[in-house]
Write an enzyme that holds these catalytic residues in place. Structure first.
Site, PDB file in Angstrom:
ATOM      1  N   ALA A   1      55.043 -75.575 -67.372  1.00  0.00           N
ATOM      2  CA  ALA A   1      55.552 -76.573 -66.592  1.00  0.00           C
ATOM      3  C   ALA A   1      54.427 -76.589 -65.276  1.00  0.00           C
ATOM      4  O   ALA A   1      54.111 -77.667 -64.754  1.00  0.00           O
ATOM      5  CB  ALA A   1      56.860 -76.433 -65.912  1.00  0.00           C
TER       6      ALA A   1
ATOM      7  N   THR B   1      70.042 -66.182 -69.931  1.00  0.00           N
ATOM      8  CA  THR B   1      70.488 -67.536 -69.303  1.00  0.00           C
ATOM      9  C   THR B   1      69.283 -68.373 -68.736  1.00  0.00           C
ATOM     10  O   THR B   1      68.474 -67.763 -68.411  1.00  0.00           O
ATOM     11  CB  THR B   1      71.250 -67.019 -68.001  1.00  0.00           C
ATOM     12  OG1 THR B   1      72.507 -66.351 -68.736  1.00  0.00           O
ATOM     13  CG2 THR B   1      71.757 -68.276 -67.406  1.00  0.00           C
TER      14      THR B   1
ATOM     15  N   CYS C   1      43.623 -65.160 -64.774  1.00  0.00           N
ATOM     16  CA  CYS C   1      44.198 -64.050 -65.462  1.00  0.00           C
ATOM     17  C   CYS C   1      43.215 -62.908 -65.816  1.00  0.00           C
ATOM     18  O   CYS C   1      43.604 -61.959 -66.283  1.00  0.00           O
ATOM     19  CB  CYS C   1      44.914 -64.527 -66.596  1.00  0.00           C
ATOM     20  SG  CYS C   1      46.042 -65.808 -66.422  1.00  0.00           S
TER      21      CYS C   1
END
Ligand code: PLP
Length: 382
Positions: free
Chosen positions: A201, A238, A324
């Site tokens: 996202a 969750t 990264c």
């Protein structure tokens, strides 16, 4: 004043409209989507399922094929290690490309430590995969091919349809890391022979910490997180409901505005490249086309890379490679044939939703100002 942000391949700010959509799910509608016995759970579940439909629609697939994850890194790990575990008895060879993101290269390297063989296919000088080279590198026991959709450093996008067709022909699964591509180039999973696709996202105006993996029906996959059986048992834990809502909203907006926004960025990027060429001894890294509209990656010849980036930093936030792999010369630019020194004196410009014409001009002005001095300081042309 803060520097101009031209590092949209690293991340992007959450869009105001995405932020609004996420807001209710932090406090009022805080339920656990796995709570099946009350309305708190139901409303959270409804929000998650709407987001799943939004993600599926943006890829022209169906919601039950979408597994939410914490981002593209996790989606890549699930795809690559999950397929490897599922097909362990059938084959031990995986094919990927030298210019992949580390979130693909590192799971592959890990699998090598378990006894898999991995081919890291070189790319042409323009950063593109040659489909015939790829075909020739397949082995009788190749189980998976992983080739990214759009490169996070040089923006080039790979011939997914042709690569997927070769994989289909040979009965080999095809995964693509589409973290940089979703919402920017059309990805139609009814038309494209792709078996697994990773997305995230935060590269498209959504929140950090959420992404998804598309898994085509009947693709064998072993879960990499075991626990409460969420996400049809594919990914326990969750769900981060506000983030999932943000992913759905961000992708929907990106798709709705895609053509207009990409045309706008292409015009800005083209202008930037025209201005930079006037500085002379500037090389383009990667093919001009096909390439993400918001990407420009260039090497400034005859300057010290560290000094260049030191002098850019107060005015413009850019990177010399992937966010990264700081410190190392970019493995992507090295794969294109650039020297370590050239890779260090390269700049990745990542343009995005907030980028304006005035900002591009300011960056050009700053480069015009600093480059002559930088070139005087270096004795040898590298
Ligand atoms: C950003 C990026 C990733 C990592 O995504 P996260 O959601 O930050 O884990 C993986 N692959 C590519 C090509 C990327 O650009």
């Amino acid at each position: 004043m803060r520097p101009i942000y031209l590092d949209y391949h690293a991340t992007s700010p959450v869009d105001e409209r995405v932020w609004q959509a996420m807001m209710p799910y932090w406090r009022e509608m805080f339920g656990n989507p796995a709570s099946r016995g009350h309305s708190y759970g139901w409303e959270a579940q409804a929000a998650v399922e709407l987001a799943r439909e939004q993600v599926a629609a943006s890829l022209n697939t169906t919601p039950e094929r979408i597994i939410f994850t914490s981002g593209a890194t996790e989606a890549n790990n699930l795809a690559i290690k999950g397929v490897a575990a599922a097909l362990y008895g059938h084959g031990r060879h995986i094919l990927t490309v030298q210019t992949e993101h580390r979130a693909v290269l590192e799971p592959c390297a890990y699998l090598e430590s378990l006894g898999f063989r991995v081919t890291y296919l070189p790319v042409a000088a323009d950063g593109l995969v040659d489909v015939e080279h790829l075909r020739a590198a397949l082995q009788p026991d190749t189980i998976l091919v992983s080739v990214m959709a759009a490169n996070n450093e040089i923006g080039v996008y790979q011939p997914l349809a042709a690569i997927g067709a070769v994989c289909r022909e040979r009965g080999i699964l095809f995964h693509t890391d589409a973290a940089q591509a979703v919402g920017k180039i059309p990805l139609d999973l009814q038309a494209l022979p792709i078996d697994l696709l990773s997305l995230t996202a935060h590269k498209i105006g959504g929140p950090k910490g959420v992404g998804a993996l598309f898994v085509r029906q009947s693709v064998p996959l072993v879960p990499q997180l075991h626990g409460g059986g969420q996400e049809q048992g594919w990914r326990a834990g969750t769900l981060a409901v506000p983030l999932v809502v943000g992913l759905g909203a961000a992708l929907t907006l990106a798709m709705a505005e895609r053509e207009r926004e990409q045309a706008r960025l292409l015009a800005l990027r083209t202008h930037l490249w025209q201005e930079l060429q006037k500085l002379e001894d500037v090389l383009l890294n990667g093919a001009w086309s096909p390439r993400l509209a918001g990407n420009l990656n260039v090497t400034f010849l005859g300057v010290n890379g560290a000094e260049l980036h030191r002098q850019l930093q107060p005015v413009v936030a850019v990177s010399s490679g992937s966010a990264c792999s700081t410190g190392q010369p970019s493995h992507v630019l090295r794969a294109l044939g650039r020297s370590a020194a050239q890779a260090a004196s390269s700049v990745r410009f990542g343009l995005g939703r907030g980028t304006t014409e005035a900002e591009i001009q300011q960056v050009v002005n700053h480069l015009q100002e600093i480059l002559p001095g930088l070139r005087q300081k270096s004795y040898i042309k590298t």
